[in-house]
Structure formats: structure tokens, C-alpha cells
Design a protein around this motif. Structure first.
Motif, short mmCIF file in Angstrom:
data_model
loop_
_atom_site.label_atom_id
_atom_site.label_comp_id
_atom_site.label_asym_id
_atom_site.label_seq_id
_atom_site.Cartn_x
_atom_site.Cartn_y
_atom_site.Cartn_z
N ASP A 27 0.90 -1.12 0.00
CA ASP A 27 0.06 0.00 0.00
C ASP A 27 0.96 1.30 0.14
O ASP A 27 2.01 1.44 0.67
CB ASP A 27 -0.83 0.02 1.31
CG ASP A 27 -1.64 1.25 1.36
OD1 ASP A 27 -2.76 1.28 0.72
OD2 ASP A 27 -1.31 2.21 2.27
N PRO A 28 0.64 2.29 -0.91
CA PRO A 28 1.77 3.51 -0.97
C PRO A 28 1.62 4.15 0.45
O PRO A 28 2.55 4.83 0.39
CB PRO A 28 0.98 4.08 -2.22
CG PRO A 28 -0.25 3.58 -2.55
CD PRO A 28 -0.28 2.22 -2.04
N ASP A 29 0.60 4.42 0.96
CA ASP A 29 0.59 5.04 2.34
C ASP A 29 1.44 4.43 3.27
O ASP A 29 2.14 5.22 4.02
CB ASP A 29 -0.85 5.24 2.96
CG ASP A 29 -1.80 6.39 2.11
OD1 ASP A 29 -0.92 6.93 1.13
OD2 ASP A 29 -2.96 6.23 2.20
N GLN A 62 3.87 2.32 2.63
CA GLN A 62 5.02 2.55 2.06
C GLN A 62 6.07 4.05 2.45
O GLN A 62 7.14 4.12 2.65
CB GLN A 62 5.14 2.13 0.82
CG GLN A 62 5.47 0.78 0.29
CD GLN A 62 5.47 0.36 -1.11
OE1 GLN A 62 5.02 1.17 -2.06
NE2 GLN A 62 5.98 -0.71 -1.58
#
Ligand SMILES: Cc1cc2nc3c(=O)[nH]c(=O)nc-3n(C[C@H](O)[C@H](O)[C@H](O)COP(=O)(O)O)c2cc1C
Length: 204
Positions: free
Chosen positions: A57-59, A61
């Protein structure tokens, strides 16, 4: 040599953070390492673990990458934990769920626990029992239990119980000196290649 300090209290202006800052100042003043990094869990900067961590999940990361880099570049750790209801704060246990990629693996750590009274033994036992399996942090046999914490390690002499304060300052010099030597020694263990494994991703 870089030694990182984790302050495990969720409280703003906690006694644990006071102790963590004392440890950081001591490491620097005694030149036990070239670099320090202090990460405080005050105010709960990390949400509770969820599966987004496994799903890239980019958040997550963006949140974890800078911390991962700081931990991975450290040679040793000081983990400061208050005793809350006879336990380690949940935010600190949550923190230990995040590091399964070798960031702290086979690196020594000094446990420091904090109590406003005569407590502090339970979080030592809890950390030694259940916070190392998959991240493979290596707690050294020495630890420090800072009892009656309000009366020691304060910047103003007038706020300290002189005898207890002198004892803890000497005790920290001793324990941090040992931590540094473990940091030197365990570099060799990691460099040997014996710890590198893709087969046994997790501890047993
Ligand atoms: C939710 C909570 C539970 C606590 N439970 C204990 C305890 O079981 N034993 C103890 O010695 N101190 C306990 N204390 C007091 C702490 O020792 C005291 O707050 C001390 O300053 C360390 O916590 P801090 O780093 O958050 O300031 C508790 C404090 C809080 C906030």
C-alpha cells in the motif's frame, strides 16, 4: 557506528522520552558512536498494523520507508519501554510488527524500562519473550530498569535524588559501553553470511 533509540511511550512529554533523550546525549558525549537517531512513539505516529503493509500500500510505504532506512543503517538499538498496566505499551508492540525484512536482524539492543514507582520488570520480561522472533533483534543480557523515574536523569540537579541519579548515570555508562562492544562484535556475525537466508524468512 550508529545507535538508534526507540522511545516506546505514547504519551507526549513522557518520562520514557526523557530517558531516551538522556541516552542519546550520553552516547554522543561519551563518543560511543558517530551517529544517533531517536524515534519516539509519542502521539502514536504509526497506525495499527494492517494488511496494506503486505500488499505494498503506497501510504504504508511512504510511512515506513524512511523508518526502515534509519533502522537498516543502525548497528545497535536502545529500546525504552514504560510499564503500563504491567505491560509494554501497545504502540511499541505494534512497532515491532513492522520490521520483517532484516532491518534490525542480528543487531544488539539494550532494553531500558521505566516506572514511576517500583515496577519495570514486566516489560523487560515481555520484550525478551515476544518482540524478537521475526525481526531477529538481539537483546543483550544487560538491561536497565529506571525505577522512581521522576527523581532521576533530570537536567536540573535540584529535581534529582542525588544518590539514585548518580547510580543510574553510572549504570547507563556501563550498559551503553557493553552495547557498543556487542555492536562491534555482531557486525562480524552479519558479515559472515551465516545469517543471510531466504529459506527461513521467519524465526521459529
Ligand atoms: C496507562 C498507564 C498504566 C500504567 N501502569 C503502570 C504499571 O503497571 N506499573 C508501573 O510501575 N507504572 C505504571 N504506570 C506509570 C508509569 O510508570 C509512569 O507513567 C512513568 O512515567 C512511565 O511512563 P511514561 O514513559 O509514559 O511517562 C502507568 C502509566 C500509564 C499511563
Amino acid at each position: 557506528m550508529k545507535i538508534s533509540i526507540i522511545s516506546g511511550s505514547h504519551r507526549i512529554n513522557s518520562q520514557s522520552e526523557k530517558v531516551a533523550r538522556y541516552v542519546q546525549r550520553t552516547l554522543e558525549a561519551q563518543q560511543l558512536c558517530e551517529e544517533t537517531w531517536l524515534y519516539s512513539l509519542a502521539g502514536n505516529p504509526l497506525p495499527l498494523w494492517d494488511e496494506g503493509i503486505w500488499d505494498a500500500d503506497p501510504d504504508w510505504q511512504a510511512r515506513l520507508q524512511p523508518l526502515s532506512e534509519q533502522l537498516a543503517s543502525s548497528d545497535a538499538f536502545v529500546v525504552v519501554a514504560p510499564e503500563w498496566h504491567g505491560q509494554v505499551p501497545s504502540g511499541l508492540k505494534n512497532f515491532f510488527l513492522m520490521w520483517g525484512k532484516g532491518e534490525v536482524a542480528h543487531k544488539p539492543a539494550l532494553i531500558v524500562t521505566v516506572s514511576s514507582g517500583d515496577g519495570g520488570a514486566y516489560p523487560v520480561a515481555e520484550l525478551r519473550m515476544s518482540s524478537y522472533k521475526n525481526n531477529r533483534i538481539c537483546y543483550i543480557p544487560e538491561h536497565v530498569i529506571v525505577r522512581n523515574v521522576e527523581s532521576v536523569l533530570n537536567e536540573r540537579d535540584a529535581d534529582n535524588n542525588a544518590e539514585a541519579d548518580a547510580y543510574f548515570r553510572t549504570r547507563f555508562d556501563y550498559a551503553l559501553g557493553i552495547l557498543k562492544e556487542y555492536a562491534v562484535a555482531l557486525r562480524q556475525v552479519r558479515a559472515s553470511g551465516a545469517t543471510a537466508t531466504t529459506t527461513f524468512k521467519n524465526g521459529m
